[in-house]
Design an enzyme around this catalytic site. Structure first.
Site, PDB file in Angstrom:
ATOM      1  N   CYS A  99       8.697  -1.508  -2.387  1.00  0.00           N
ATOM      2  CA  CYS A  99       9.989  -1.064  -1.856  1.00  0.00           C
ATOM      3  C   CYS A  99       9.979  -0.721  -0.368  1.00  0.00           C
ATOM      4  CB  CYS A  99      10.486   0.138  -2.656  1.00  0.00           C
ATOM      5  SG  CYS A  99      10.672  -0.192  -4.422  1.00  0.00           S
ATOM      6  N   LYS A 141      20.545   2.884  -1.660  1.00  0.00           N
ATOM      7  CA  LYS A 141      19.098   2.964  -1.464  1.00  0.00           C
ATOM      8  C   LYS A 141      18.713   2.415  -0.096  1.00  0.00           C
ATOM      9  CE  LYS A 141      14.659   2.151  -3.661  1.00  0.00           C
ATOM     10  NZ  LYS A 141      13.946   1.768  -4.883  1.00  0.00           N
ATOM     11  N   HIS A 152      -8.403 -13.436 -11.531  1.00  0.00           N
ATOM     12  CA  HIS A 152      -8.919 -13.003 -10.237  1.00  0.00           C
ATOM     13  C   HIS A 152      -9.114 -11.487 -10.294  1.00  0.00           C
ATOM     14  CE1 HIS A 152      -8.766 -11.883  -5.941  1.00  0.00           C
ATOM     15  NE2 HIS A 152      -9.204 -13.115  -5.701  1.00  0.00           N
TER      16      HIS A 152
END
Length: 520
Positions: free
Chosen positions: A73, A121, A244
């Site tokens: 974010c 936001k 991985h």
């Protein structure tokens, strides 16, 4: 029926010409959280009804290869607002991002005569998010393996008529559209509005206590009806033993290493798509308001997201990964003087929005910006070029749920991913033309390609040097935090989000941290 009628009116009312304010259009950006960009074009767009995104696609431009500059974010948004790569602003995690005084493109719009407003936001300045989130990032390369998130779950609420599930986002959207109406009635001054949505980010799982993260996919039957369940794919997973090492760490810390039935996976993906449909409806409310106020023909509308969500691809949910579900973001733009129905293949990223918005507004772009304006690719007034900018995208990640700094170079058919110092952890190379699911790491099959892309990546960012700086920062921040707790340290660290696994052997985990701090 009402939605169909509304869309018909929208198509009839939009003619894509400059109207009021001469060549200074209004600008609206709607940024969602965790929206997979592959849902905005075929074949991904077929799985869920997104009528307003489809509207933007038909009357504007869709970028088929748009990426976040950091799949989490705050650092992602820091890149978008500053126009600079993450390593340049040292936006290392959700706690360490931009200074509040950083000059954003919105500030420049205001300085140049735009009436500006930011709602919802934002999340691009330092100091936010939970203590757990920052401690997990600081200790990512400690030699322990602890589950940090809740297991992904679904929650069905309401009934077939329940529309407003994410009430906070709906309330913000209501305020935004009220603001648009006031601007339409009161001023001919051009305006710029940013609307930040939380959806389709997962909800906090309340049953896991006050430190819980977001692992609940929540929606209602109303939105689930928008999902074509027969088109939901079940992603193929590599065995844990074949993953991985960084992907293994991510899968484990995201609490996804256990067994999942096909029904669970399908349900999680269906709920995620339904949450995307709800976000689309909020975008629709903004577009409808522009039409009703007569502003649609003189407003540039941009829809994007900070990152995507894996939604159980690669045995993960959430973001924090360079896989497509996490790193590929939506980017659609429509407005006066812009081409309709265009699809652009060239790779672009969120840092490109800074110079693009300024060019739309006729404002000079300051120096030191990492991005390149993509306006010439879609403007009717500028000579078109099939290629603009560098032709590559850089994304990097330094936060929690990945135990090494990660760097992605996306160019042409290739996605190259390097880690840490480039030596201690093997890189990955995916041919996205032949391997859209990113299941086959061909770094050993194409050593010349890998060497070329690694050289190119190092010419963009000295990633071993950056990784070393992040490693030092993490130790310094953790040491200061531990010292600030005094005698409460053992109790506090044992009760963060990883508390279930931590408390299985708290002493061993504390020793692992001590060894990490001693190691240079």
């Amino acid at each position: 029926m009402y939605l169909v009628f509304t869309l018909i009116l929208l198509f009839q009312s939009y003619n894509g010409c400059l109207c009021q304010n001469s060549t200074r259009p209004n600008i609206i950006m709607v940024m969602s959280d965790a929206f997979d960009g592959r849902l905005t074009f075929d074949p991904g767009s077929r799985v869920v009804q997104l009528p307003y995104i489809n509207y933007l696609r038909e009357l504007g431009t869709t970028f088929l290869n748009a990426y976040t500059n950091s799949p989490i974010c705050c650092p992602s948004r820091a890149a978008m607002w500053s126009g600079q790569f993450v390593h340049l602003t040292q936006s290392w995690n959700n706690y360490k991002c931009l200074d509040a005084a950083t000059r954003t493109w919105m500030d420049l719009l205001e300085e140049n005569g735009y009436h500006t407003q930011k709602m919802g936001k934002l999340d691009y300045t330092s100091g936010s998010h939970s203590v757990s989130n920052r401690v997990e990032a600081w200790t990512r390369d400690v030699h322990f393996l602890l589950s940090q998130e809740g297991r992904p779950v679904t929650q069905l609420v309401g009934n077939a008529s329940k529309v407003r599930i994410m009430t906070k986002d709906w309330e913000t959207t209501d305020r935004a559209t009220q603001w648009i109406r006031r601007r339409a009635a009161s001023s001919s001054q051009p305006f710029a509005l940013y609307l930040g949505l939380n959806l389709p980010h997962t909800y906090r799982t309340d049953s896991l206590g006050p430190t819980a993260g977001g692992s609940t996919f929540r929606t209602s039957p109303y939105w689930l009806k928008k999902v074509s369940s027969d088109l939901i794919s079940i992603p193929e997973w590599l065995p844990m033993s074949a993953m991985h090492p960084v992907d293994y760490y991510s899968t484990f810390t995201k609490n996804c290493s256990g067994d999942f039935t096909e029904e669970e996976v399908i349900s999680i993906r269906a709920f995620y798509y339904a949450m995307c449909a709800e976000a689309d409806a909020m975008l629709g409310q903004v577009i409808s308001t522009l039409r009703e106020t007569g502003l649609l023909n003189n407003t540039v509308v941009i829809f994007t997201a900070d990152h995507g969500d894996l939604a159980m691809e690669h045995r993960q949910y959430y973001k924090m990964s360079m896989f497509e579900g996490s790193s590929h973001v939506p980017l659609l733009i429509m407005g006066p003087g812009l081409v309709s129905g265009l699809q652009v293949n060239q790779p672009v990223s969120l840092v490109d929005l800074y110079p693009t918005v300024l060019e739309i507004a006729g404002i000079p772009v300051p120096g030191g910006i990492s991005g390149h304006s993509f306006l010439p690719l879609l403007s009717k007034a500028i000579a078109h070029s099939q290629k603009l900018g560098p032709g590559w995208v850089l994304s990097e990640y330094h936060g929690c749920n990945a135990n090494a700094s990660t760097y992605m170079l996306r160019t042409g058919r290739w996605k190259y991913i390097a880690y840490a110092d480039g030596l201690s952890i093997p890189p990955q190379l995916f041919d996205l033309t032949l391997d859209k699911e990113e299941l086959h790491n061909v770094v050993l099959k194409f050593p010349e390609v890998s060497a070329h892309l690694d050289k190119q990546l190092r010419s963009i960012v000295d990633y071993p040097k950056v990784s070393k700086a992040v490693h030092l920062y993490n130790k310094q921040q953790f040491t200061a935090w531990r010292q600030s707790l005094g005698s409460n340290y053992s109790q506090v660290i044992a009760n963060l989000r990883w508390h279930v696994d931590w408390q299985k052997d708290a002493s061993a985990n504390e020793r692992a941290i001590d060894e990490w701090l001693k190691d240079s």
